[in-house]
Design an enzyme around this catalytic site. Structure first.
Site, PDB file in Angstrom:
ATOM      1  N   CYS A  65       0.606  -0.729   0.245  1.00 31.39           N
ATOM      2  CA  CYS A  65      -0.067   0.459  -0.049  1.00 31.39           C
ATOM      3  C   CYS A  65       0.903   1.069   0.309  1.00 31.39           C
ATOM      4  O   CYS A  65       1.660   0.988   0.252  1.00 31.39           O
ATOM      5  CB  CYS A  65      -0.609   0.077   1.277  1.00 31.39           C
ATOM      6  SG  CYS A  65      -1.843   1.454   1.481  1.00 31.39           S
ATOM      7  N   CYS A  68       0.620   4.827   3.321  1.00 31.86           N
ATOM      8  CA  CYS A  68       1.857   4.810   4.095  1.00 31.86           C
ATOM      9  C   CYS A  68       3.670   5.329   4.400  1.00 31.86           C
ATOM     10  O   CYS A  68       4.061   4.124   3.350  1.00 31.86           O
ATOM     11  CB  CYS A  68       1.943   3.987   5.734  1.00 31.86           C
ATOM     12  SG  CYS A  68       0.331   4.509   6.983  1.00 31.86           S
ATOM     13  N   GLN A 242     -10.143  18.427   8.356  1.00 33.05           N
ATOM     14  CA  GLN A 242      -9.686  18.378   8.652  1.00 33.05           C
ATOM     15  C   GLN A 242      -9.104  16.406   8.766  1.00 33.05           C
ATOM     16  O   GLN A 242     -10.625  16.046   9.230  1.00 33.05           O
ATOM     17  CB  GLN A 242      -8.829  18.681  10.058  1.00 33.05           C
ATOM     18  CG  GLN A 242      -8.410  20.010   9.563  1.00 33.05           C
ATOM     19  CD  GLN A 242      -7.018  20.777   9.327  1.00 33.05           C
ATOM     20  OE1 GLN A 242      -6.397  20.013   9.264  1.00 33.05           O
ATOM     21  NE2 GLN A 242      -6.910  21.586   8.693  1.00 33.05           N
ATOM     22  N   PHE A 269      -8.310  31.747   4.527  1.00 33.23           N
ATOM     23  CA  PHE A 269      -8.645  30.586   4.015  1.00 33.23           C
ATOM     24  C   PHE A 269      -9.479  29.614   5.368  1.00 33.23           C
ATOM     25  O   PHE A 269      -9.183  28.711   5.310  1.00 33.23           O
ATOM     26  CB  PHE A 269      -6.643  30.337   4.002  1.00 33.23           C
ATOM     27  CG  PHE A 269      -6.303  31.132   2.519  1.00 33.23           C
ATOM     28  CD1 PHE A 269      -6.785  30.346   1.214  1.00 33.23           C
ATOM     29  CD2 PHE A 269      -5.775  31.721   3.205  1.00 33.23           C
ATOM     30  CE1 PHE A 269      -6.243  31.410   0.243  1.00 33.23           C
ATOM     31  CE2 PHE A 269      -4.450  32.687   2.663  1.00 33.23           C
ATOM     32  CZ  PHE A 269      -4.750  32.286   1.096  1.00 33.23           C
ATOM     33  N   ASP A 337      -4.576  30.334   7.220  1.00 31.91           N
ATOM     34  CA  ASP A 337      -4.053  28.396   7.169  1.00 31.91           C
ATOM     35  C   ASP A 337      -4.738  28.241   5.485  1.00 31.91           C
ATOM     36  O   ASP A 337      -5.770  27.753   5.240  1.00 31.91           O
ATOM     37  CB  ASP A 337      -5.613  27.776   7.990  1.00 31.91           C
ATOM     38  CG  ASP A 337      -5.708  26.069   7.816  1.00 31.91           C
ATOM     39  OD1 ASP A 337      -4.590  25.940   6.947  1.00 31.91           O
ATOM     40  OD2 ASP A 337      -6.466  25.628   8.137  1.00 31.91           O
ATOM     41  N   CYS A 363      -0.327  23.592   5.655  1.00 29.02           N
ATOM     42  CA  CYS A 363       0.308  21.621   5.696  1.00 29.02           C
ATOM     43  C   CYS A 363       1.805  21.349   5.173  1.00 29.02           C
ATOM     44  O   CYS A 363       2.190  20.487   4.163  1.00 29.02           O
ATOM     45  CB  CYS A 363      -0.711  21.027   5.126  1.00 29.02           C
ATOM     46  SG  CYS A 363      -1.051  22.386   3.593  1.00 29.02           S
TER      47      CYS A 363
END
Length: 409
Positions: A65, A68, A242, A269, A337, A363
């Site tokens: 996968c 991660c 989120q 934002f 943000d 982010c």
């Protein structure tokens, strides 16, 4: 031909990097590894000398996968690495800051995920894409997703059978809400009367709160409410949310700490009100967001809530039309943000506006550091940074930070 390398460090994507550079996925600093080198990427990797920070991945899907990147590393190592990613990004701009202890969301806490679904000759295949691959890996025992999302994957498969094509992959976003499962589908068959009828029946059959298809709401049995502070909000289909409630609360605590005492706040934002609505418990808020549907959802949530101070909203593209200094004269604190690109145009105006406090949620540590440099050059002090890891085991790093301006500046 097999070659051997020693991993020197991790890159921003979580790959091990050896001299060359040579990129070796899922390796750790100090490890001696061997494999076949293909265009600077090591394949068929064998770990000859493992790091003492290497652990057995908790999820059985990890090998195939792509969801991660860092399950092979100890939790403490990952936490320290993410903090160091932020510190390094700041150092590249000549900056440093107090780093508050990292907050990491627990496993199985993701409340929103986009599942890839492909129709096959035998039915469907649903899950996450493999690393840098179009191959879909099934994820029945995923350690990231809330169990309620895992249980909803058959819904995504059923929708693919009804409205998907064997020529393309359906993107099915599943989100948990107070009203039940909120489902937004993209990449399906073009909408027509018969398909609308079939999908509406599926909404009822599977007990969905809402189903939307390429941005159009097909049916809504219950309002897919998200709770922001004391307010109930119904975000537009597929709207930003989120990833974990835990991570959202960690970022909110940081924002509230950064803006404590402010009576007039502008939230840039603002989305559907993640920060605006909790902030309005103690401050008047002007919320600005590029998507009008989000500002409408925020406004409706505010009007239905009890005990909140005034919130005004504005739909505005802050990349093309940032708020100017003369629009910020009465503001005590700014909350910012932006998406991954950062907010360079808006930050340039904030540097001129010289408001007392800026709470910046990011982010992307690299664009955050770029924007932070602009503010520091204008006289702001970067007081502290709080790293929040709500994308557990991934290379993704989020943060909140406080900038303050001396009254004499």
């Amino acid at each position: 031909m097999t070659q051997q390398f020693t991993i020197a460090r991790l890159g921003h994507q979580g790959d091990g990097i050896a001299d060359g550079p040579v990129y070796a996925p899922r390796t750790l600093p100090g490890e001696v590894v061997s494999g076949t080198l293909v265009d600077q990427v090591l394949t068929d990797i064998r770990v000859e000398t493992p790091s003492d920070q290497r652990v057995k991945p908790p999820c059985r899907h990890y090998k195939s996968c792509g969801g991660c990147q860092l399950q092979h590393a100890a939790d403490g190592f990952v936490a320290d690495w993410k903090v160091e990613v932020v510190r390094t990004a700041l150092a590249a701009q000549g900056l440093e800051a107090v780093m508050r202890p990292i907050h990491t969301s627990p496993e199985r806490s993701r409340r929103r995920a986009t599942i890839a679904v492909r129709r096959t000759k035998k039915g469907t295949l649903a899950g996450f894409h493999g690393r840098a691959s179009d191959t879909i890996t099934e994820i029945p025992d995923c350690h990231l997703l809330d169990p309620a999302l895992i249980a909803a994957i058959p819904v995504a498969e059923a929708l693919a059978l009804l409205g998907g094509s064997r020529k393309s992959v359906l993107a099915v976003t599943l989100a948990l809400s107070e009203g039940g499962l909120d489902v937004a589908v993209r990449g399906g068959k073009p909408m027509d009367g018969p398909l609308v009828s079939i999908l509406a029946q599926a909404t009822e059959k599977h007990g969905l709160a809402r189903l939307s298809w390429d941005g159009e709401v097909i049916a809504m049995r219950h309002a897919p409410v998200q709770r922001f502070g004391p307010a109930n909000v119904v975000p537009p289909p597929g709207a930003f949310l989120q990833a974990t409630k835990d991570g959202e609360q960690a970022l909110l605590r940081a924002v509230l700490r950064a803006t404590e005492g402010a009576k007039r706040v502008v939230d840039l934002f603002a989305g559907s009100g993640t920060f605006s609505l909790p902030l309005a418990q103690s401050a008047e808020v002007h919320a600005v967001e590029g998507e009008a549907a989000m500002t409408q959802a925020l406004d409706q949530g505010w009007r239905r809530a009890q005990g909140l101070k005034q919130i005004t909203t504005e739909a505005r593209d802050l990349f093309r039309r940032p708020l100017m200094p003369d629009e910020l004269t009465k503001i005590d604190a700014v909350v910012l943000d932006p998406p991954r690109a950062g907010a360079e145009a808006q930050v340039n105006e904030l540097a001129q506006a010289k408001r007392p406090v800026i709470a910046y949620v990011s982010c992307n540590p690299v664009t955050f550091a770029r924007d932070a440099k602009i503010l520091v050059n204008a006289g702001y002090t970067l007081e502290w940074v709080q790293v929040v890891d709500q994308f557990r085991w991934s290379s993704h790093t989020e943060l909140a930070a406080r900038f303050s301006l001396s009254p004499k500046t």
